[in-house]
Design an enzyme around this catalytic site. Structure first.
Site, PDB file in Angstrom:
ATOM      1  N   GLN A  64       0.898  -1.210   0.095  1.00 47.02           N
ATOM      2  CA  GLN A  64      -0.043  -0.045   0.027  1.00 47.02           C
ATOM      3  C   GLN A  64       0.979   1.184   0.034  1.00 47.02           C
ATOM      4  OE1 GLN A  64      -3.029   0.437  -0.716  1.00 47.02           O
ATOM      5  NE2 GLN A  64      -3.604  -1.722  -0.863  1.00 47.02           N
ATOM      6  N   SER A  65       1.825   1.154  -0.618  1.00 43.13           N
ATOM      7  CA  SER A  65       2.851   2.625  -0.951  1.00 43.13           C
ATOM      8  C   SER A  65       2.252   3.427  -1.659  1.00 43.13           C
ATOM      9  CB  SER A  65       4.007   1.741  -1.622  1.00 43.13           C
ATOM     10  OG  SER A  65       4.982   3.145  -1.976  1.00 43.13           O
ATOM     11  N   ASN A  66       2.175   4.870  -0.892  1.00 41.51           N
ATOM     12  CA  ASN A  66       1.802   5.794  -1.595  1.00 41.51           C
ATOM     13  C   ASN A  66       2.816   6.467  -2.692  1.00 41.51           C
ATOM     14  OD1 ASN A  66      -0.869   6.145   0.066  1.00 41.51           O
ATOM     15  ND2 ASN A  66       0.763   6.604   1.727  1.00 41.51           N
TER      16      ASN A  66
END
Ligand SMILES: *Cc1c(COP(=O)(O)O)cnc(C)c1O
Length: 355
Positions: free
Chosen positions: A94-96
């Site tokens: 869930q890396s932005n």
């Protein structure tokens, strides 16, 4: 088409160009300046003496925004100057960062390879497929998986292998690394943000005492700290809420990045060794784990100020701001930097309520 603009650096919303900015091409990606807004209802709920403000870096625009857009302006500036045609980046599921990089690549016409690391254990299908991952697919990135989420060096070696394959296929890849780099170009985005923040504060006649932000790779933290000190604002404390590792590891990491950033802008030694402050009580059970203080900050931000905070980063940073205010009851203004992260809320789903 003028995608890399050195002129973007000539005047940053009224801030005069400093010599270092000429050395770094910058892609035009972020909506700047981001708003600086008061948080009166949160202030009242905390009974704080100090005015509380939020620097809305969740509003940088690109592909739902966040702090990485400021950082990407400098990496993509270099990539375009080198003639790259493919961007490669590695990050957590869930890396932005990965999501906004996919957005930047799409906007600038580069192909994009993302490598997703399994950093948070025991996750469900929603976590693996929704939120940022969904948006990366929509943005057209090629997605690869890397099984070991805590091996930064291994993840970088693996992305280098993907870059080598792209090169062998005749492409010109540009890699954004995860591990500590001798050239943390992205931090320049936060040197600029420090100048932007201080120009806004001056226009609002505001006496800033503390800036609170999330401290992960430490690029944001180091950039802000070096920026403030390079501008001569020695009396403003920068407080980092630990989102990734314990204080005993994070503080030296911040300092290492600080030294690299100082070098990049020719401001060696503006930050002293004892000028790095981190709070790891907000880290809770670790990266991506929701703690009671995370949930409290998420709820207060949403219900008092209409701010949507994510459980991985921005809620932990607001938790650090709340802890700082409760412990010290400062008089001078406290600025919380909202670094974004909205999409991961949907990947956590009802877990944000503890369900
Ligand atoms: C990456 C990220 C951070 C941490 O920034 P670093 O520069 O890695 O320390 C904070 N907030 C959000 C929403 C992020 O995506």
């Amino acid at each position: 088409m003028n995608r890399v603009s050195r002129s973007r650096n000539v005047l940053i919303e009224g801030i005069p160009m400093t010599a270092w900015q000429q050395n770094y091409p910058r892609a035009d990606l972020a909506h700047l300046p981001t708003p600086l807004e008061p948080m009166p209802r949160l202030r009242q709920a905390l009974g704080a003496r100090a005015p509380l403000y939020v620097k809305r870096d969740d509003c940088t625009g690109l592909a739902t925004g966040g702090n990485k857009v400021r950082q990407l302006e400098f990496y993509l500036g270099e990539a375009l100057a080198q003639g790259a045609d493919r961007l490669l980046i590695t990050g957590a599921v869930q890396s932005n960062y990965v999501r906004t990089a996919a957005g930047a690549a799409a906007k600038l016409g580069l192909a994009c390879t993302v490598q997703i690391e399994e950093r948070v254990k025991e996750v469900d299908a929603l976590y693996r497929e929704s939120g940022n991952v969904l948006l990366e697919q929509l943005l057209g990135a090629d997605i690869h998986y890397f099984p070991e989420g805590e091996d930064e060096v291994g993840a970088d070696a693996s992305i280098e292998a993907l870059a080598a394959a792209a090169r062998a296929a005749g492409e010109r890849p540009y890699v954004i690394h995860l591990s500590e780099s001798p050239r943390p170009l992205g931090a320049l985005g936060y040197v600029v943000a420090a100048a932007e923040l201080m120009a806004q504060a001056a226009a609002m006649d505001m006496d800033v005492g503390t800036v609170v932000l999330a401290s992960g790779s430490a690029v944001t933290h180091a950039g802000m700290l070096v920026g403030l000190r390079a501008l001569g604002h020695d009396g403003i404390r920068v407080e980092g809420g630990c989102v990734r590792r314990a204080a005993e590891l994070q503080a030296p990491r911040v300092l290492r990045v600080v030294r690299q950033v100082e070098k990049l802008i020719g401001a060696e030694g503006v930050v002293s060794d004892d000028d790095v402050h981190v709070n790891d009580t907000v880290l809770g059970g670790g990266y991506g784990k929701i703690h009671a203080s995370t949930r409290e900050a998420m709820t207060m931000g949403a219900r008092l100020e209409g701010l949507l905070l994510d459980p991985v980063y921005s809620a932990k940073a607001l938790a650090a701001a709340i802890a700082w205010i409760r412990e010290h009851d400062p008089r001078r203004a406290v600025v919380f930097v909202h670094t974004g992260g909205l999409p991961s809320l949907f990947a956590y789903g009802r877990k944000i309520f503890g369900e």
